[in-house]
Design a protein around this motif. Structure first.
Motif, PDB file in Angstrom:
ATOM      1  N   VAL A 155      22.557 -31.856  12.943  1.00 18.30           N
ATOM      2  CA  VAL A 155      23.596 -31.870  11.908  1.00 18.30           C
ATOM      3  C   VAL A 155      23.150 -31.039  10.708  1.00 18.30           C
ATOM      4  O   VAL A 155      23.918 -30.291  10.112  1.00 18.30           O
ATOM      5  N   ARG A 156      21.889 -31.159  10.387  1.00 24.82           N
ATOM      6  CA  ARG A 156      21.330 -30.362   9.301  1.00 24.82           C
ATOM      7  C   ARG A 156      21.540 -28.862   9.577  1.00 24.82           C
ATOM      8  O   ARG A 156      21.975 -28.107   8.710  1.00 24.82           O
ATOM      9  N   ASP A 157      21.252 -28.464  10.805  1.00 29.17           N
ATOM     10  CA  ASP A 157      21.416 -27.058  11.168  1.00 29.17           C
ATOM     11  C   ASP A 157      22.880 -26.628  11.111  1.00 29.17           C
ATOM     12  O   ASP A 157      23.193 -25.499  10.727  1.00 29.17           O
ATOM     13  N   VAL A 158      23.790 -27.543  11.479  1.00 32.93           N
ATOM     14  CA  VAL A 158      25.220 -27.206  11.402  1.00 32.93           C
ATOM     15  C   VAL A 158      25.614 -26.945   9.947  1.00 32.93           C
ATOM     16  O   VAL A 158      26.372 -26.030   9.642  1.00 32.93           O
ATOM     17  N   LEU A 159      25.061 -27.754   9.039  1.00 28.26           N
ATOM     18  CA  LEU A 159      25.393 -27.575   7.617  1.00 28.26           C
ATOM     19  C   LEU A 159      24.864 -26.231   7.113  1.00 28.26           C
ATOM     20  O   LEU A 159      25.546 -25.512   6.389  1.00 28.26           O
ATOM     21  N   ARG A 196      17.433 -22.805  19.044  1.00 27.46           N
ATOM     22  CA  ARG A 196      18.020 -24.124  18.767  1.00 27.46           C
ATOM     23  C   ARG A 196      18.783 -24.107  17.458  1.00 27.46           C
ATOM     24  O   ARG A 196      19.833 -24.730  17.328  1.00 27.46           O
ATOM     25  N   PHE A 197      18.226 -23.428  16.469  1.00 31.09           N
ATOM     26  CA  PHE A 197      18.865 -23.387  15.147  1.00 31.09           C
ATOM     27  C   PHE A 197      20.252 -22.761  15.232  1.00 31.09           C
ATOM     28  O   PHE A 197      21.201 -23.226  14.604  1.00 31.09           O
ATOM     29  N   GLU A 203      23.089 -28.486  20.162  1.00 27.52           N
ATOM     30  CA  GLU A 203      22.292 -29.444  19.390  1.00 27.52           C
ATOM     31  C   GLU A 203      23.070 -30.691  19.011  1.00 27.52           C
ATOM     32  O   GLU A 203      22.512 -31.785  18.987  1.00 27.52           O
ATOM     33  N   VAL A 204      24.363 -30.532  18.682  1.00 25.07           N
ATOM     34  CA  VAL A 204      25.121 -31.709  18.249  1.00 25.07           C
ATOM     35  C   VAL A 204      25.945 -32.310  19.386  1.00 25.07           C
ATOM     36  O   VAL A 204      26.629 -33.294  19.186  1.00 25.07           O
ATOM     37  N   ALA A 205      25.857 -31.723  20.576  1.00 30.54           N
ATOM     38  CA  ALA A 205      26.711 -32.176  21.684  1.00 30.54           C
ATOM     39  C   ALA A 205      26.572 -33.678  21.927  1.00 30.54           C
ATOM     40  O   ALA A 205      27.558 -34.371  22.129  1.00 30.54           O
ATOM     41  N   GLY A 206      25.330 -34.163  21.859  1.00 23.53           N
ATOM     42  CA  GLY A 206      25.120 -35.580  22.109  1.00 23.53           C
ATOM     43  C   GLY A 206      25.606 -36.452  20.966  1.00 23.53           C
ATOM     44  O   GLY A 206      25.888 -37.632  21.146  1.00 23.53           O
ATOM     45  N   LEU A 207      25.717 -35.887  19.781  1.00 23.24           N
ATOM     46  CA  LEU A 207      26.077 -36.655  18.585  1.00 23.24           C
ATOM     47  C   LEU A 207      27.574 -36.670  18.352  1.00 23.24           C
ATOM     48  O   LEU A 207      28.146 -37.652  17.915  1.00 23.24           O
ATOM     49  N   GLN A 216      33.041 -27.821  13.238  1.00 25.09           N
ATOM     50  CA  GLN A 216      32.252 -26.890  12.433  1.00 25.09           C
ATOM     51  C   GLN A 216      31.219 -26.196  13.322  1.00 25.09           C
ATOM     52  O   GLN A 216      31.022 -24.985  13.242  1.00 25.09           O
ATOM     53  N   ALA A 217      30.571 -26.969  14.212  1.00 24.80           N
ATOM     54  CA  ALA A 217      29.567 -26.392  15.118  1.00 24.80           C
ATOM     55  C   ALA A 217      30.215 -25.332  16.003  1.00 24.80           C
ATOM     56  O   ALA A 217      29.655 -24.251  16.218  1.00 24.80           O
TER      57      ALA A 217
END
Ligand code: ADP
Ligand code: MG
Length: 366
Positions: A155-159, A196-197, A203-207, A216-217
């Protein structure tokens, strides 16, 4: 462009025991063959700079921003690691979470800079979409979100990447081209983390399978995978950085991210000509000639000094041979290669401008 089918062969599994070449933990390999960015000169809207730590990412990102701005363009240079390295490079006070002009480029160009902070990006996001900035601030104050430590890394990386995407796409009807910036340069995390970044959806698929984070991702991914992005790698002619570059290119390709050029930084020019290098590497240098040279320089050519010099020359020659091998490894990646010299006195603002000019003369930018 690298031939399809050969890309995964180039992968090294060094340090990743148990992983198939081309497989990156946490990155979903794409079914389709990888699409590198086209060959330079690069006219993309987003340039991502990665590389092993200490190879010169920030320096190259700064020089590229100046190169892109040259001739009157407006460029945004961004960093995401909270280290205020751009401010240091451009000799300005630490950057607030606001875009600020840090340099002028020849021909009326302008370089703006922004240190992207995930917490600020979240507050901005909440405000933009939910008018929730104040609520977010209150949450922060009462410690309900100990943001930096508890937020999921994805989530941090998405931001962070979301803010980059916003700057890339930001409209400005008053400018030719209709965009606030003609190009954005991202001084990105190191090679080991770059795929990954940038590959935020995986990265957020599981979340988040749906909802604003996922949306946003997906928007970030659309920019990262588009033809207007290139991920450039900075390297040195040394074993570890070269290995990281080869692995990095491999991981980017596995994630379907557009690999740009390779910038070989801190290049040293050989001190001897090809013939002497050959002799020095095999210990066959003409010692009498060396002694004469020492004498010519006004020094006493003791046997000790002459042998020490011959040993140094041999070491130098071996390094040059190794560098030739490493250069071939870089060329084998099939990407455009640019070179920047090692500067003896370190990098200052003047060097950043010189490097910008070198990148332009090597046609890294159009
Ligand atoms: N071509 C060069 N010649 C000499 N010193 C350099 C060169 N490029 C970078 N440096 C220096 O090397 C150090 C690391 O560079 P930096 O750009 O901060 O790397 P990174 O961002 O990859 O950690 C800095 O002190 C910088 O001034
Ligand atoms: Mg840096």
């Amino acid at each position: 462009m690298a031939a399809a089918g050969s890309w995964s062969d180039a992968c090294s599994s060094a340090g990743k025991a148990g992983t198939r070449p081309g497989t990156v933990v946490g990155v979903t390999p794409q079914e389709t063959p990888p699409q590198d960015a086209p060959q330079g000169p690069w006219s993309c809207r987003l340039h991502v700079i990665t590389g092993k730590g200490g190879t010169g990412k920030t320096t190259v990102a700064g020089a590229l921003a100046v190169a892109l701005a040259t001739g009157g363009r407006r460029v945004l240079l961004t960093e995401v690691e909270g280290r205020q390295q751009i401010a240091q490079l451009f000799d300005t006070p630490p950057l607030p979470y606001a875009e600020r002009k840090v340099a002028s480029a020849p021909g009326g160009g302008e370089v703006f800079a922004l240190a992207i902070d995930a917490e600020e990006a979240l507050l901005e996001y909440l405000e933009m979409f939910y008018n929730l900035r104040r609520a977010g601030k209150a949450l922060g104050r009462i410690g309900a979100i100990d943001f930096a430590t508890t937020i999921a890394p994805g989530v941090r990386d998405v931001l962070l990447t979301g803010k980059v995407k916003e700057a890339v796409n930001r409209p400005d009807a008053t400018r030719a081209g209709g965009r606030a910036y003609d190009a954005v340069v991202l001084d990105a995390p190191p090679t080991g983390r770059i795929a990954r970044f940038l590959n935020v959806t995986a990265e957020v698929a599981g979340l988040a399978k749906m909802g604003p984070i996922r949306a946003q991702a997906d928007n970030v991914m659309a920019v990262m995978h588009s033809g207007s992005t290139a991920v450039h790698l900075v390297t040195l002619l040394e074993e570890m950085p070269i290995q990281e570059t080869v692995d990095g290119v491999c991981e980017l390709r596995a994630a379907g991210l557009p690999v740009g050029g390779v910038i070989v930084n801190m290049v040293r020019t050989p001190l001897l000509d090809a013939g002497d290098l050959q002799l020095a590497s095999t210990g066959q240098l003409d010692l009498e000639g060396l002694a004469a040279g020492v004498k010519g320089a006004g020094l006493r050519p003791s046997a000790e000094l002459v042998h020490a010099l011959a040993a140094q020359a041999a070491q130098h020659a071996r390094r040059v041979v190794l560098e030739t091998v490493q250069r071939r490894e870089v060329e084998a990646l099939g990407r455009p290669v640019y070179e920047l010299p090692l500067v003896a006195d370190g990098v200052d603002l003047g060097v950043v401008y010189q490097f910008a000019e070198l990148l332009r003369t090597q046609r890294m930018v159009g």
